[in-house]
Enzyme design. Sequence first.
Site: not given
Ligand code: ASP
Length: 294
Positions: A173, A203-204, A223-224
Amino acid sequence: MKPKIIVHGGASRSSNDEPDRKKDVINACKIGYEVLLEKDAVEAVEIAIRNLEASAFLNAGVGSYLQLDGRVRMDASIMKDDLSAGAVIGIEDVEHPISVARRVMESTQHVILSGRLATEFAHSEGFPRYDPRTRPKVNLWMEIMEEFRQKTTYEQIFHVDQYLKEGRFTLGTVGCVAMDSNGRIAAGTSTGGLKMNVPGRVGDSGIIGAGTYCSKYGGVSCTGYGEKILVLSLGKQVVNYLKFRESTNAMGAAEYGIEELNSLHAHGGIICIDKQGNIGYGHNTKAMAMHFIE
Ligand code: ASP
Protein backbone atom coordinates in the site's frame (compact mmCIF):
# COMPACT_ATOMS: atom_id res chain seq x y z
CA MET A 1 8.06 27.55 6.15
CA LYS A 2 10.24 24.90 4.56
CA PRO A 3 8.11 22.31 2.71
CA LYS A 4 8.32 18.68 3.85
CA ILE A 5 7.11 15.44 2.43
CA ILE A 6 7.10 11.81 3.54
CA VAL A 7 6.05 8.85 1.45
CA HIS A 8 5.60 5.14 2.19
CA GLY A 9 5.29 2.04 0.04
CA GLY A 10 3.79 -0.27 2.63
CA ALA A 11 4.96 -2.09 5.72
CA SER A 12 6.08 -5.61 5.02
CA ARG A 13 6.89 -8.81 6.83
CA SER A 14 9.52 -9.68 4.28
CA SER A 15 12.13 -7.44 2.77
CA ASN A 16 12.75 -9.53 -0.36
CA ASP A 17 11.39 -7.01 -2.83
CA GLU A 18 12.45 -4.00 -0.79
CA PRO A 19 15.08 -2.50 -3.22
CA ASP A 20 12.62 -2.10 -6.11
CA ARG A 21 9.91 -0.72 -3.90
CA LYS A 22 12.36 1.58 -2.18
CA LYS A 23 13.59 2.99 -5.51
CA ASP A 24 10.06 3.87 -6.63
CA VAL A 25 9.24 5.33 -3.22
CA ILE A 26 12.30 7.60 -3.29
CA ASN A 27 11.47 8.70 -6.83
CA ALA A 28 7.84 9.51 -5.94
CA CYS A 29 9.01 11.45 -2.89
CA LYS A 30 11.39 13.56 -4.98
CA ILE A 31 8.68 14.28 -7.57
CA GLY A 32 6.24 15.20 -4.79
CA TYR A 33 8.83 17.54 -3.28
CA GLU A 34 9.41 19.29 -6.62
CA VAL A 35 5.66 19.92 -6.82
CA LEU A 36 5.64 21.15 -3.24
CA LEU A 37 8.16 23.87 -4.10
CA GLU A 38 5.68 25.36 -6.57
CA LYS A 39 2.26 24.27 -5.41
CA ASP A 40 0.30 23.25 -2.32
CA ALA A 41 0.37 20.17 -0.11
CA VAL A 42 -2.67 18.46 -1.65
CA GLU A 43 -1.20 18.73 -5.14
CA ALA A 44 2.08 17.21 -3.91
CA VAL A 45 0.28 14.35 -2.15
CA GLU A 46 -1.75 13.57 -5.26
CA ILE A 47 1.27 13.64 -7.59
CA ALA A 48 3.47 11.58 -5.26
CA ILE A 49 0.74 8.95 -4.90
CA ARG A 50 0.04 8.92 -8.65
CA ASN A 51 3.70 8.04 -9.13
CA LEU A 52 3.45 5.27 -6.54
CA GLU A 53 0.26 4.00 -8.19
CA ALA A 54 2.22 3.74 -11.45
CA SER A 55 4.78 1.35 -9.92
CA ALA A 56 4.35 -2.34 -10.65
CA PHE A 57 6.30 -3.14 -7.46
CA LEU A 58 3.69 -1.63 -5.21
CA ASN A 59 0.13 -2.60 -4.40
CA ALA A 60 -1.86 0.42 -5.56
CA GLY A 61 -3.16 1.42 -8.98
CA VAL A 62 -1.09 -0.46 -11.58
CA GLY A 63 0.19 -3.67 -10.01
CA SER A 64 -2.56 -3.96 -7.40
CA TYR A 65 -3.17 -7.48 -6.15
CA LEU A 66 -6.05 -9.31 -7.74
CA GLN A 67 -8.89 -10.14 -5.42
CA LEU A 68 -10.12 -13.66 -4.86
CA ASP A 69 -12.41 -13.45 -7.91
CA GLY A 70 -9.58 -12.28 -10.18
CA ARG A 71 -10.63 -8.63 -10.28
CA VAL A 72 -8.76 -5.59 -9.04
CA ARG A 73 -10.67 -3.28 -6.71
CA MET A 74 -8.85 -0.37 -5.19
CA ASP A 75 -9.33 2.02 -2.27
CA ALA A 76 -7.88 5.52 -1.92
CA SER A 77 -8.40 8.55 0.27
CA ILE A 78 -7.10 12.10 0.53
CA MET A 79 -7.60 14.77 3.18
CA LYS A 80 -6.58 18.37 3.84
CA ASP A 81 -6.01 20.11 7.14
CA ASP A 82 -9.26 22.08 6.72
CA LEU A 83 -11.01 18.69 7.12
CA SER A 84 -12.07 18.45 3.50
CA ALA A 85 -11.73 14.85 2.36
CA GLY A 86 -12.50 12.49 -0.50
CA ALA A 87 -12.27 8.73 -0.96
CA VAL A 88 -13.14 5.84 -3.22
CA ILE A 89 -13.68 2.24 -2.17
CA GLY A 90 -13.65 -0.82 -4.40
CA ILE A 91 -13.08 1.24 -7.53
CA GLU A 92 -12.18 -0.65 -10.76
CA ASP A 93 -10.79 0.14 -14.21
CA VAL A 94 -8.90 3.32 -13.40
CA GLU A 95 -5.18 3.97 -13.26
CA HIS A 96 -5.14 6.53 -10.45
CA PRO A 97 -7.69 6.05 -7.66
CA ILE A 98 -6.10 8.88 -5.66
CA SER A 99 -7.07 11.39 -8.36
CA VAL A 100 -10.65 10.12 -8.31
CA ALA A 101 -10.63 10.50 -4.50
CA ARG A 102 -9.48 14.09 -4.94
CA ARG A 103 -12.24 14.68 -7.49
CA VAL A 104 -14.80 13.36 -4.98
CA MET A 105 -13.41 15.83 -2.43
CA GLU A 106 -13.40 18.80 -4.77
CA SER A 107 -16.41 18.29 -7.05
CA THR A 108 -19.05 16.52 -4.97
CA GLN A 109 -20.85 17.07 -1.69
CA HIS A 110 -19.71 13.64 -0.51
CA VAL A 111 -16.70 12.13 1.18
CA ILE A 112 -16.74 8.52 -0.04
CA LEU A 113 -18.01 6.87 -3.21
CA SER A 114 -17.93 3.08 -3.40
CA GLY A 115 -18.09 0.16 -5.81
CA ARG A 116 -19.55 0.24 -9.30
CA LEU A 117 -20.83 3.77 -8.88
CA ALA A 118 -17.42 5.04 -7.85
CA THR A 119 -16.08 3.56 -11.08
CA GLU A 120 -18.94 5.11 -13.07
CA PHE A 121 -18.31 8.45 -11.41
CA ALA A 122 -14.64 8.28 -12.43
CA HIS A 123 -15.40 7.47 -16.06
CA SER A 124 -18.12 10.10 -16.25
CA GLU A 125 -15.60 12.64 -14.94
CA GLY A 126 -13.25 11.78 -17.78
CA PHE A 127 -10.82 9.45 -16.01
CA PRO A 128 -9.84 6.96 -18.73
CA ARG A 129 -10.69 3.25 -18.48
CA TYR A 130 -7.58 1.38 -17.45
CA ASP A 131 -6.99 -2.25 -16.50
CA PRO A 132 -4.48 -2.11 -13.60
CA ARG A 133 -3.64 -5.83 -13.70
CA THR A 134 -0.04 -6.70 -14.47
CA ARG A 135 1.22 -10.08 -15.71
CA PRO A 136 3.21 -10.86 -12.50
CA LYS A 137 0.16 -10.15 -10.32
CA VAL A 138 -2.09 -12.25 -12.57
CA ASN A 139 0.41 -15.13 -12.41
CA LEU A 140 0.63 -14.82 -8.65
CA TRP A 141 -3.15 -14.93 -8.39
CA MET A 142 -3.28 -18.10 -10.53
CA GLU A 143 -0.59 -19.75 -8.38
CA ILE A 144 -2.33 -18.95 -5.12
CA MET A 145 -5.74 -19.96 -6.47
CA GLU A 146 -4.28 -23.34 -7.30
CA GLU A 147 -2.88 -23.70 -3.79
CA PHE A 148 -6.14 -22.52 -2.22
CA ARG A 149 -8.11 -24.99 -4.31
CA GLN A 150 -5.98 -27.81 -2.98
CA LYS A 151 -5.98 -26.78 0.66
CA THR A 152 -8.95 -24.61 1.37
CA THR A 153 -12.65 -24.31 0.90
CA TYR A 154 -14.06 -21.07 -0.41
CA GLU A 155 -15.77 -20.48 2.95
CA GLN A 156 -12.49 -20.68 4.84
CA ILE A 157 -11.00 -18.06 2.59
CA PHE A 158 -13.37 -15.53 4.12
CA HIS A 159 -11.39 -15.83 7.35
CA VAL A 160 -8.78 -13.40 6.08
CA ASP A 161 -7.45 -13.07 9.61
CA GLN A 162 -6.25 -16.66 9.59
CA TYR A 163 -4.19 -16.05 6.48
CA LEU A 164 -2.73 -12.86 7.82
CA LYS A 165 -1.56 -14.68 10.92
CA GLU A 166 0.05 -17.31 8.75
CA GLY A 167 2.06 -14.52 7.15
CA ARG A 168 0.72 -15.13 3.66
CA PHE A 169 0.49 -11.47 2.88
CA THR A 170 3.12 -9.09 1.69
CA LEU A 171 2.13 -5.49 1.58
CA GLY A 172 2.66 -2.57 -0.75
CA THR A 173 0.00 0.00 0.00
CA VAL A 174 1.21 3.54 -0.59
CA GLY A 175 0.77 6.84 1.20
CA CYS A 176 2.05 10.39 1.47
CA VAL A 177 1.89 13.31 3.89
CA ALA A 178 3.11 16.78 2.90
CA MET A 179 3.36 20.27 4.37
CA ASP A 180 3.71 23.20 1.97
CA SER A 181 5.46 26.54 2.40
CA ASN A 182 2.29 28.04 3.88
CA GLY A 183 2.30 25.37 6.59
CA ARG A 184 -0.75 23.64 5.12
CA ILE A 185 -0.87 19.86 5.49
CA ALA A 186 -2.45 17.10 3.35
CA ALA A 187 -2.37 13.30 3.55
CA GLY A 188 -3.39 10.44 1.29
CA THR A 189 -3.34 6.65 0.98
CA SER A 190 -3.97 4.25 -1.91
CA THR A 191 -4.14 0.44 -2.06
CA GLY A 192 -5.15 -2.65 -3.98
CA GLY A 193 -6.09 -4.15 -0.58
CA LEU A 194 -4.80 -7.44 0.70
CA LYS A 195 -3.38 -10.16 -1.45
CA MET A 196 -6.38 -12.43 -2.27
CA ASN A 197 -8.71 -9.79 -0.82
CA VAL A 198 -12.20 -11.18 -0.32
CA PRO A 199 -14.50 -9.27 -2.73
CA GLY A 200 -16.55 -6.82 -0.71
CA ARG A 201 -13.98 -6.55 2.06
CA VAL A 202 -13.25 -2.92 2.97
CA GLY A 203 -9.88 -2.13 4.52
CA ASP A 204 -8.69 1.06 6.16
CA SER A 205 -7.07 2.84 3.22
CA GLY A 206 -10.25 4.37 1.82
CA ILE A 207 -11.62 5.30 5.23
CA ILE A 208 -11.09 8.79 6.56
CA GLY A 209 -10.01 8.51 10.20
CA ALA A 210 -8.48 5.05 9.71
CA GLY A 211 -5.94 4.84 6.84
CA THR A 212 -5.83 8.60 6.29
CA TYR A 213 -6.48 11.57 8.53
CA CYS A 214 -5.49 15.23 8.48
CA SER A 215 -6.34 18.28 10.54
CA LYS A 216 -4.49 21.45 11.52
CA TYR A 217 -2.66 19.35 14.15
CA GLY A 218 -1.11 16.96 11.64
CA GLY A 219 -1.53 14.52 8.78
CA VAL A 220 -1.24 10.73 8.84
CA SER A 221 -1.17 7.79 6.43
CA CYS A 222 -1.28 4.22 7.77
CA THR A 223 -0.49 0.85 6.25
CA GLY A 224 -0.83 -2.71 7.48
CA TYR A 225 -3.52 -4.92 8.89
CA GLY A 226 -6.57 -2.95 7.73
CA GLU A 227 -9.13 -4.57 10.01
CA LYS A 228 -7.17 -3.52 13.10
CA ILE A 229 -6.38 -0.05 11.74
CA LEU A 230 -10.12 0.38 11.20
CA VAL A 231 -11.22 -0.61 14.68
CA LEU A 232 -8.51 1.58 16.20
CA SER A 233 -9.46 4.55 13.96
CA LEU A 234 -5.70 4.78 13.88
CA GLY A 235 -5.22 7.84 11.66
CA LYS A 236 -7.54 9.91 13.82
CA GLN A 237 -6.01 8.58 17.02
CA VAL A 238 -2.52 9.60 15.95
CA VAL A 239 -3.70 13.12 15.08
CA ASN A 240 -5.64 13.33 18.36
CA TYR A 241 -2.45 12.39 20.18
CA LEU A 242 -0.80 15.41 18.56
CA LYS A 243 -3.79 17.56 19.45
CA PHE A 244 -4.09 16.64 23.11
CA ARG A 245 -0.43 16.08 24.00
CA GLU A 246 1.18 19.35 23.16
CA SER A 247 4.58 18.05 24.27
CA THR A 248 4.45 15.33 21.62
CA ASN A 249 5.85 15.62 18.14
CA ALA A 250 5.13 13.56 15.03
CA MET A 251 7.65 10.88 15.97
CA GLY A 252 6.06 10.45 19.41
CA ALA A 253 2.61 10.25 17.86
CA ALA A 254 3.75 7.62 15.35
CA GLU A 255 5.27 5.60 18.20
CA TYR A 256 1.98 5.85 20.07
CA GLY A 257 0.16 4.59 16.97
CA ILE A 258 2.49 1.61 16.73
CA GLU A 259 1.86 0.81 20.41
CA GLU A 260 -1.85 0.79 19.62
CA LEU A 261 -1.23 -1.71 16.79
CA ASN A 262 0.94 -3.79 19.13
CA SER A 263 -1.88 -3.91 21.67
CA LEU A 264 -3.94 -5.77 19.05
CA HIS A 265 -0.96 -7.87 17.85
CA ALA A 266 -1.39 -6.24 14.46
CA HIS A 267 1.38 -5.38 12.04
CA GLY A 268 1.64 -2.08 10.22
CA GLY A 269 3.31 1.25 9.73
CA ILE A 270 2.56 4.96 10.08
CA ILE A 271 3.91 8.17 8.55
CA CYS A 272 2.97 11.64 9.78
CA ILE A 273 3.79 15.34 9.86
CA ASP A 274 2.78 17.54 12.79
CA LYS A 275 1.77 21.21 12.71
CA GLN A 276 5.34 22.33 13.48
CA GLY A 277 6.51 20.44 10.41
CA ASN A 278 8.18 17.58 12.29
CA ILE A 279 8.24 14.29 10.48
CA GLY A 280 7.33 11.04 12.23
CA TYR A 281 7.20 7.41 11.24
CA GLY A 282 7.15 3.96 12.74
CA HIS A 283 6.46 0.33 11.92
CA ASN A 284 6.41 -2.96 13.77
CA THR A 285 7.13 -5.02 10.66
CA LYS A 286 10.46 -6.17 9.33
CA ALA A 287 10.44 -3.43 6.71
CA MET A 288 8.62 -0.33 5.54
CA ALA A 289 9.60 1.30 2.25
CA MET A 290 9.70 4.98 3.13
CA HIS A 291 11.42 8.24 2.23
CA PHE A 292 11.16 11.85 3.33
CA ILE A 293 12.58 15.23 2.36
CA GLU A 294 12.63 18.20 4.73
N1 ASP B 1 -4.10 -1.48 4.97
C1 ASP B 1 -4.32 -2.12 3.69
C2 ASP B 1 -5.64 -2.84 3.73
O1 ASP B 1 -5.96 -3.39 4.71
C3 ASP B 1 -3.22 -3.06 3.33
C4 ASP B 1 -1.85 -2.47 3.42
O2 ASP B 1 -1.62 -1.47 4.08
O3 ASP B 1 -0.95 -3.01 2.82
O4 ASP B 1 -6.34 -2.85 2.75
